[in-house]
Design an enzyme around this catalytic site. Structure first.
Site, mmCIF file in Angstrom:
data_model
loop_
_atom_site.group_PDB
_atom_site.id
_atom_site.type_symbol
_atom_site.label_atom_id
_atom_site.label_comp_id
_atom_site.label_asym_id
_atom_site.label_seq_id
_atom_site.Cartn_x
_atom_site.Cartn_y
_atom_site.Cartn_z
ATOM 1 N N SER A 270 0.706 -1.304 0.018
ATOM 2 C CA SER A 270 -0.112 -0.011 -0.065
ATOM 3 C C SER A 270 0.918 1.241 -0.205
ATOM 4 O O SER A 270 1.848 1.282 0.598
ATOM 5 C CB SER A 270 -0.905 0.139 1.103
ATOM 6 O OG SER A 270 -0.656 1.149 2.078
ATOM 7 N N LYS A 271 0.256 2.141 -0.725
ATOM 8 C CA LYS A 271 1.001 3.483 -0.681
ATOM 9 C C LYS A 271 1.302 4.134 0.696
ATOM 10 O O LYS A 271 2.284 4.831 0.870
ATOM 11 C CB LYS A 271 0.511 4.447 -1.649
ATOM 12 C CG LYS A 271 0.330 4.173 -3.297
ATOM 13 C CD LYS A 271 -0.424 4.936 -3.813
ATOM 14 C CE LYS A 271 -0.911 4.328 -5.306
ATOM 15 N NZ LYS A 271 -1.686 5.040 -6.077
#
Ligand code: GLU
Length: 500
Positions: A270-271
């Site tokens: 995930s960013k």
């Protein structure tokens, strides 16, 4: 069966490669380079090196609304940092340029004419409003929202009239309802009938810009791409691309789709985790070759002898070993523990190289100067080199060496509790230390033990006091180790400072 499939894949790659292969990395400038993108670029580059082929960088910026200012430059800088240089691309040019799609609009215009003329494409005049209504109806009736291909049936007279009237239009591809099949170099046989789930796709938008699918096919063909290695998220589009190749009468390249990179527990990266951006790794002090090796450990494609430990490989070594048929089609799991290991090995490797070790030393000197903006820093080249050699077993990034824990290496300790200092004893110790020869860890240990016996001071007490004087900290490396690292001169400076 699997083996047979793999063998046939090898011969497939070979029989296709009478000429040197040409591969490409085709990012969209919609943000930063992330680990997945870096892996795609890297595997293409390794494939090119290993087969003496060419690696091309192409910027796919047909969706101008998603373009982020400065991201092309950042992408190129990240790739170069990682050691992934291209043979043709926007910054160095080449005989198949331009390499930025927004600069190739004329080329798409010429090529779309071919499809309009051979009846594989048609002009669509449907308004955004109509398309929205179609979508709404589909949602209401729980069916797949897709274009109903209405404009396919316009007569050429109707089409001409609308064009003359200046009605905005796009150009769509006539999807045929046949199942396209291809041998994915990584996943094996894939078959899919695009028309089941999609209406005729847009090839050229009304603003004259091509869509990704059209530009991608045209460019791969015109740039002579022989192998398309890209992320698995594009696998679903490949059969559509094959239909476009067929409509042009062009021979398609071979396709291989790289599986998703996931966390160790199989969850999506995930960013927000701060571990997807290549830039973040760089800022964290990860070295390029370490990051590259880390990715290859997750991505497959190499011989990995179980239990053999990690070996850091150069780009050329990686290229020698790289084999597409060794890439697994399962998601590639990252093991974050290996990143530190790779970086440690890279620090060690750099230290062994005369030129690279000088750069490493100067990098650490800069870091220390930035962190401790003081005069009289203890950062001579010899000292920094000694510290680095000592630290390779302890640290994974240079940044760790500027933490409080290791501040004693560079600066005099800040104020500590004077009541813990026995000045009389320290004075005596200075005397012993001054005459200590040779000044190595064995003799230092002996000297400390002898001093504690001779002066009737408990060894732990002596260590506690010396550690405080040397580092200002209650814990850390052993006192003999610290004194050895600091050297005689610096150790004496610190002890004398305590006597003031
Ligand atoms: N422009 C696509 C992307 O941003 C590339 C897809 C491809 O490699 O064909 O990932």
């Amino acid at each position: 069966m699997k083996l047979l499939q793999r063998l046939s894949m090898c011969s497939l790659i070979r029989c296709f490669m009478t000429d040197a292969p040409r591969v490409r990395f085709a990012p969209s400038p919609t943000g930063y380079l992330h680990l997945g993108g870096l892996r795609t670029a890297l595997y293409n580059k390794l494939f090119a090196i290993s087969h003496k082929g060419s690696f091309i960088l192409r910027i796919e910026d047909t969706d101008q609304t998603r373009k982020i200012q400065g991201s092309v430059e950042a992408l190129i800088a990240d790739l170069e940092w990682a050691g992934i240089t291209c043979d043709e691309g926007p910054s160095i040019g080449g005989r198949n340029g331009p390499y930025i799609q927004s600069e190739r609009l004329d080329i798409y215009k010429q090529n779309i004419t071919k499809l309009l003329e051979n009846g594989s494409a048609y002009r669509c005049f449907c308004t955004e409003r109509r398309l929205n209504l179609l979508r709404r109806d589909a949602v209401r009736s729980y069916s797949i929202p897709k274009y109903d291909n209405r404009c396919r049936n316009l007569s050429s007279k109707e089409t001409k009239e609308k064009i003359t009237a200046g009605t905005p239009n796009c150009i769509r591809f006539k999807l045929t309802s046949d199942c396209q099949y291809f041998e994915d170099l990584i996943f094996g046989g894939i078959a899919y009938d695009v028309s089941i789930n999609e209406g005729d796709p847009v090839l050229m938008k009304s603003d004259g810009f091509p869509t990704y699918h059209f530009a991608n096919v045209v460019d791969d063909h015109l740039m002579g791409i022989t192998h398309v290695l890209r992320g698995v998220e594009w696998q679903i589009s490949t059969t559509k691309h094959l239909l476009i190749y067929r409509a042009f009468g062009w021979k398609p390249p071979l396709f291989g789709h790289l599986p998703l990179i996931v966390n160790a527990d199989g969850t999506k990266l995930s960013k927000r985790q701060k571990d997807v951006k290549v830039e973040d790794y760089r800022l964290k002090g990860v070295f390029p070759l370490a990051l590259v090796n880390y990715i290859t450990l997750a991505g497959g494609g190499f011989d990995h002898v179980p239990g053999a430990g990690i070996m850091l490989k150069s780009m050329d070594e990686l290229a020698q070993e790289f084999q597409i048929n060794k890439i697994s089609s399962h998601p590639s799991r990252l093991n974050p523990d290996l990143l530190g290991e790779c970086n440690k090995l890279e620090i060690k490797r750099r230290l062994q190289n005369e030129i690279e070790s000088l750069t490493l030393i100067s990098q650490l000197q800069q870091l220390v100067k930035k962190t401790y903006p003081l005069e009289n820093l203890n950062i001579s080249d010899d000292h920094v080199k000694n510290v680095l050699e000592w630290a390779t077993a302890r640290i994974a990034t240079l940044d760790e060496l500027i933490s409080i824990k290791y501040a004693f290496l560079w600066i005099l300790p800040s104020k500590y509790n004077q009541s813990e200092i026995n000045k009389q004893l320290l004075e005596k110790f200075v005397h012993d230390l001054e005459s200590l020869k040779p000044y190595d860890q064995t003799h230092l240990k002996q000297c400390l033990r002898d001093f504690s016996t001779k002066n009737n001071i408990k060894f732990p007490m002596l260590m506690k006091m010396l550690r405080l004087v040397l580092s200002g900290l209650p814990e850390g490396p052993s006192v003999a180790e610290m004194m050895h690292l600091l050297g005689k001169h610096q150790s004496l400076i610190r002890i004398r400072e305590a006597l003031q």
